[in-house]
Design a protein around this motif. Structure first.
Motif, mmCIF file in Angstrom:
data_model
loop_
_atom_site.group_PDB
_atom_site.id
_atom_site.type_symbol
_atom_site.label_atom_id
_atom_site.label_comp_id
_atom_site.label_asym_id
_atom_site.label_seq_id
_atom_site.Cartn_x
_atom_site.Cartn_y
_atom_site.Cartn_z
ATOM 1 N N LYS A 1 1.725 14.247 2.554
ATOM 2 C CA LYS A 1 2.807 13.112 3.084
ATOM 3 C C LYS A 1 3.907 12.769 2.161
ATOM 4 C CE LYS A 1 -0.687 10.877 6.101
ATOM 5 N NZ LYS A 1 -1.376 9.502 6.384
ATOM 6 N N TYR B 1 0.315 -1.413 -2.825
ATOM 7 C CA TYR B 1 1.515 -0.795 -2.386
ATOM 8 C C TYR B 1 2.691 -1.558 -2.031
ATOM 9 C CZ TYR B 1 -1.858 2.970 -2.422
ATOM 10 O OH TYR B 1 -2.662 3.887 -2.765
ATOM 11 N N GLY C 1 2.716 3.669 5.101
ATOM 12 C CA GLY C 1 3.341 4.321 6.547
ATOM 13 C C GLY C 1 4.566 3.877 6.974
ATOM 14 N N LEU C 2 5.195 3.630 6.125
ATOM 15 C CA LEU C 2 6.759 3.196 6.398
ATOM 16 C C LEU C 2 7.708 4.726 6.098
ATOM 17 C CD1 LEU C 2 6.958 -0.189 5.040
ATOM 18 C CD2 LEU C 2 6.440 0.566 7.362
ATOM 19 N N ASP C 3 7.402 5.722 6.796
ATOM 20 C CA ASP C 3 8.048 6.979 6.523
ATOM 21 C C ASP C 3 9.539 6.786 6.531
ATOM 22 O OD1 ASP C 3 5.523 8.085 6.211
ATOM 23 O OD2 ASP C 3 5.628 9.093 8.060
ATOM 24 N N TYR D 1 6.130 3.276 0.078
ATOM 25 C CA TYR D 1 6.523 3.360 1.582
ATOM 26 C C TYR D 1 5.581 4.475 2.374
ATOM 27 C CZ TYR D 1 10.632 0.408 0.752
ATOM 28 O OH TYR D 1 11.481 -0.611 0.569
ATOM 29 N N VAL D 2 5.311 5.477 1.575
ATOM 30 C CA VAL D 2 4.636 6.680 2.425
ATOM 31 C C VAL D 2 2.939 6.008 2.400
ATOM 32 C CG1 VAL D 2 3.396 8.924 2.197
ATOM 33 C CG2 VAL D 2 5.768 8.769 1.636
#
Length: 129
Positions: A115, A50, A86-88, A82-83
């Motif tokens: 998510k 990712y 974990g970089l929402d 990004y999801v």
């Protein structure tokens, strides 16, 4: 001149910027380069790499001039990555870029994680700056 007559002579100088075939060739080369980078980023995402996805796509953004459709796809891929990372907030910002180009974008509930769909919904609800 009447509607049926043709104007003879060389084209006006302001029309002679680039022959259509050259412009089409450049456009095709650009599409191929950007398409290749998108494919690399898509593979990195599918392989679970990712963090490689934004790096590949940022390089495209700085070195090429993607079309609006390519930009929408590029930012969609960035949002997905990004999801996964974990970089929402970055995902929401990337989805805002997608929405700017494709306001009617929808994600398939059967194939896209909740998510990721939630990040798109946040982008739709808060258009941002």
């Amino acid at each position: 001149p009447s509607a049926g007559s043709k104007i003879k002579g060389p084209p006006a100088p302001w029309l002679a910027a680039a022959p259509p075939k050259e412009a089409q060739k450049r456009e095709a080369e650009l599409a191929q380069k950007v398409g290749k980078s998108l494919a690399i980023a898509e593979k990195a995402y599918k392989d679970g790499s990712y963090s490689d996805v934004p790096a590949v796509l940022d390089k495209v953004l700085t070195e090429e001039e993607p079309s609006e459709a390519q930009l929408a796809e590029l930012f969609r891929l960035k949002a997905f990555a990004y999801v996964a990372l974990g970089l929402d907030d970055l995902a929401v910002n990337a989805f805002r870029e997608v929405l700017a180009r494709k306001p009617d974008v929808a994600l398939d509930e059967a194939t896209v994680s909740p998510k990721i769909r939630a990040a798109l919904e946040r982008a739709k609800k808060s258009p941002g700056p």
